[in-house]
Scaffold this motif. Structure first.
Motif, PDB file in Angstrom:
ATOM      1  N   GLY A 186      27.405  19.800  17.777  1.00 36.85           N
ATOM      2  CA  GLY A 186      28.707  19.150  17.735  1.00 36.85           C
ATOM      3  C   GLY A 186      29.538  19.584  16.543  1.00 36.85           C
ATOM      4  O   GLY A 186      29.104  20.357  15.684  1.00 36.85           O
ATOM      5  N   ALA A 187      30.754  19.067  16.500  1.00 31.32           N
ATOM      6  CA  ALA A 187      31.661  19.392  15.405  1.00 31.32           C
ATOM      7  C   ALA A 187      31.109  18.840  14.098  1.00 31.32           C
ATOM      8  O   ALA A 187      30.392  17.835  14.085  1.00 31.32           O
ATOM      9  CB  ALA A 187      33.040  18.797  15.681  1.00 31.32           C
ATOM     10  N   PRO A 188      31.430  19.473  12.967  1.00 34.05           N
ATOM     11  CA  PRO A 188      30.960  18.956  11.682  1.00 34.05           C
ATOM     12  C   PRO A 188      31.456  17.541  11.428  1.00 34.05           C
ATOM     13  O   PRO A 188      32.577  17.186  11.802  1.00 34.05           O
ATOM     14  CB  PRO A 188      31.557  19.936  10.669  1.00 34.05           C
ATOM     15  CG  PRO A 188      31.840  21.182  11.442  1.00 34.05           C
ATOM     16  CD  PRO A 188      32.191  20.723  12.829  1.00 34.05           C
ATOM     17  N   VAL A 189      30.616  16.737  10.788  1.00 31.76           N
ATOM     18  CA  VAL A 189      31.053  15.410  10.363  1.00 31.76           C
ATOM     19  C   VAL A 189      32.140  15.541   9.310  1.00 31.76           C
ATOM     20  O   VAL A 189      33.115  14.781   9.279  1.00 31.76           O
ATOM     21  CB  VAL A 189      29.854  14.607   9.810  1.00 31.76           C
ATOM     22  CG1 VAL A 189      30.314  13.270   9.233  1.00 31.76           C
ATOM     23  CG2 VAL A 189      28.806  14.404  10.901  1.00 31.76           C
ATOM     24  N   ALA A 190      32.003  16.539   8.445  1.00 37.29           N
ATOM     25  CA  ALA A 190      32.998  16.794   7.403  1.00 37.29           C
ATOM     26  C   ALA A 190      32.878  18.243   6.955  1.00 37.29           C
ATOM     27  O   ALA A 190      31.825  18.877   7.089  1.00 37.29           O
ATOM     28  CB  ALA A 190      32.797  15.849   6.213  1.00 37.29           C
ATOM     29  N   ARG A 191      33.983  18.758   6.418  1.00 31.91           N
ATOM     30  CA  ARG A 191      34.011  20.086   5.800  1.00 31.91           C
ATOM     31  C   ARG A 191      34.693  19.955   4.446  1.00 31.91           C
ATOM     32  O   ARG A 191      35.766  19.362   4.352  1.00 31.91           O
ATOM     33  CB  ARG A 191      34.783  21.092   6.660  1.00 31.91           C
ATOM     34  CG  ARG A 191      34.126  21.415   8.007  1.00 31.91           C
ATOM     35  CD  ARG A 191      34.957  22.420   8.782  1.00 31.91           C
ATOM     36  NE  ARG A 191      36.298  21.883   9.049  1.00 31.91           N
ATOM     37  CZ  ARG A 191      37.402  22.618   9.080  1.00 31.91           C
ATOM     38  NH1 ARG A 191      37.340  23.922   8.824  1.00 31.91           N
ATOM     39  NH2 ARG A 191      38.569  22.069   9.336  1.00 31.91           N
ATOM     40  N   VAL A 192      34.059  20.500   3.428  1.00 34.03           N
ATOM     41  CA  VAL A 192      34.654  20.526   2.095  1.00 34.03           C
ATOM     42  C   VAL A 192      35.125  21.952   1.848  1.00 34.03           C
ATOM     43  O   VAL A 192      34.308  22.867   1.665  1.00 34.03           O
ATOM     44  CB  VAL A 192      33.647  20.086   1.019  1.00 34.03           C
ATOM     45  CG1 VAL A 192      34.308  20.105  -0.352  1.00 34.03           C
ATOM     46  CG2 VAL A 192      33.088  18.702   1.337  1.00 34.03           C
ATOM     47  N   LEU A 193      36.444  22.166   1.867  1.00 36.12           N
ATOM     48  CA  LEU A 193      37.006  23.505   1.713  1.00 36.12           C
ATOM     49  C   LEU A 193      37.109  23.836   0.232  1.00 36.12           C
ATOM     50  O   LEU A 193      37.911  23.248  -0.494  1.00 36.12           O
ATOM     51  CB  LEU A 193      38.385  23.567   2.377  1.00 36.12           C
ATOM     52  CG  LEU A 193      38.423  23.138   3.855  1.00 36.12           C
ATOM     53  CD1 LEU A 193      39.835  23.267   4.400  1.00 36.12           C
ATOM     54  CD2 LEU A 193      37.450  23.966   4.685  1.00 36.12           C
ATOM     55  N   LEU A 194      36.289  24.762  -0.225  1.00 37.16           N
ATOM     56  CA  LEU A 194      36.261  25.106  -1.637  1.00 37.16           C
ATOM     57  C   LEU A 194      37.399  26.079  -1.972  1.00 37.16           C
ATOM     58  O   LEU A 194      37.709  26.974  -1.177  1.00 37.16           O
ATOM     59  CB  LEU A 194      34.918  25.733  -1.998  1.00 37.16           C
ATOM     60  CG  LEU A 194      33.683  24.878  -1.679  1.00 37.16           C
ATOM     61  CD1 LEU A 194      32.419  25.619  -2.077  1.00 37.16           C
ATOM     62  CD2 LEU A 194      33.751  23.541  -2.379  1.00 37.16           C
ATOM     63  N   PRO A 195      38.023  25.919  -3.126  1.00 32.79           N
ATOM     64  CA  PRO A 195      39.135  26.800  -3.503  1.00 32.79           C
ATOM     65  C   PRO A 195      38.681  28.136  -4.076  1.00 32.79           C
ATOM     66  O   PRO A 195      39.473  28.857  -4.668  1.00 32.79           O
ATOM     67  CB  PRO A 195      39.870  25.963  -4.556  1.00 32.79           C
ATOM     68  CG  PRO A 195      38.794  25.173  -5.205  1.00 32.79           C
ATOM     69  CD  PRO A 195      37.807  24.844  -4.104  1.00 32.79           C
ATOM     70  N   PHE A 196      37.407  28.454  -3.929  1.00 29.48           N
ATOM     71  CA  PHE A 196      36.873  29.710  -4.441  1.00 29.48           C
ATOM     72  C   PHE A 196      35.681  30.097  -3.577  1.00 29.48           C
ATOM     73  O   PHE A 196      35.182  29.293  -2.781  1.00 29.48           O
ATOM     74  CB  PHE A 196      36.443  29.568  -5.906  1.00 29.48           C
ATOM     75  CG  PHE A 196      35.570  28.356  -6.156  1.00 29.48           C
ATOM     76  CD1 PHE A 196      34.209  28.389  -5.890  1.00 29.48           C
ATOM     77  CD2 PHE A 196      36.130  27.177  -6.629  1.00 29.48           C
ATOM     78  CE1 PHE A 196      33.415  27.273  -6.105  1.00 29.48           C
ATOM     79  CE2 PHE A 196      35.345  26.056  -6.844  1.00 29.48           C
ATOM     80  CZ  PHE A 196      33.985  26.105  -6.583  1.00 29.48           C
ATOM     81  N   ASN A 197      35.229  31.304  -3.732  1.00 33.48           N
ATOM     82  CA  ASN A 197      34.084  31.790  -2.969  1.00 33.48           C
ATOM     83  C   ASN A 197      32.803  31.602  -3.774  1.00 33.48           C
ATOM     84  O   ASN A 197      32.812  31.665  -4.999  1.00 33.48           O
ATOM     85  CB  ASN A 197      34.255  33.265  -2.613  1.00 33.48           C
ATOM     86  CG  ASN A 197      33.275  33.718  -1.548  1.00 33.48           C
ATOM     87  OD1 ASN A 197      32.624  32.906  -0.905  1.00 33.48           O
ATOM     88  ND2 ASN A 197      33.174  35.016  -1.356  1.00 33.48           N
TER      89      ASN A 197
END
Length: 213
Positions: A186-197
């Motif tokens: 299923g779809a992720p419960v949450a995604r934390v988009l990091l501002p760097f790699n």
């Protein structure tokens, strides 16, 4: 089942027994437990090594194409002789690396495992022998090592979330994905988009806030 109390065992090198597992290279262990006189070790097993900087036991260069692993159960019968063959039970379609389990069930009979695949991150179920995968290749992502976090200290085995860093090389970025362990596809419960790699890494750990206190 509930985790049992750990018991210390004392021995010497004289107690070591050696079993031959021909054409078997192991990179990581998922879990291991005893069943009577039989010890089951669930590990990533491949015919050869993927590490070019290691040579085989005869000193020859290795073929990295033989280093693609499958999660396999190795069963050692301690009541038999050391020369008796080790029983192998590959998990169908479980090709991948960096496997993790619900840490509360380490060294105990268990059901679920989680691991990185070439196309995403997956859960295997030893009871049903089914694999469920969260695909990432269709969005250009590649999973790093997954970590399982129980929903609560007394939650049933596998009831919780799978945390994994996902690298998007073409975009030079990384994100933390939180997946429902019982709904891996299923779809992720949450995604934390990091501002760097973040470079690919492995062998992380989750520590509950209560333990930090």
């Amino acid at each position: 089942s509930t985790p049992r109390e750990l018991r210390l065992c004392y021995g010497t090198t004289a107690d070591i027994r050696w079993f031959s597992v021909p054409e078997g290279f192991s990179g990581h262990i998922l879990n291991a437990y005893s069943e009577g006189d039989v010890v089951h070790v669930d590990a990533t097993i491949s015919p050869g090594s993927a590490f070019r900087f290691f040579r085989d036991v005869h000193g020859n260069p290795v073929d990295p194409r033989l280093g693609i692993p499958t999660i396999t159960r190795l069963s050692f019968d301690l009541a038999a002789g050391s020369n008796d063959p080790v029983r192998r039970t590959p998990f169908p379609g479980a090709m991948g690396e960096l496997p993790r389990s619900d840490d509360r069930f380490q060294t105990l009979p268990y059901r679920y495992g989680f691991f990185k695949t070439q196309t995403g991150v997956a859960r295997l179920d030893w009871q049903t022998m089914e694999k469920t995968e969260h695909r990432l290749d269709d969005i250009g992502g590649s999973a790093q090592e997954p970590i399982f976090v129980p929903r609560s200290p007394d939650a049933p085995e596998g009831d919780g979330h799978v945390l994994t860093l996902v690298t998007f090389p073409k975009e030079n970025r990384c994100a933390l994905y939180i997946l429902d362990a019982m709904d891996m596809a299923g779809a992720p419960v949450a995604r934390v988009l990091l501002p760097f790699n973040l470079y690919s890494a492995f062998h992380g750990w989750f520590v509950p806030a209560a333990e930090l206190a």
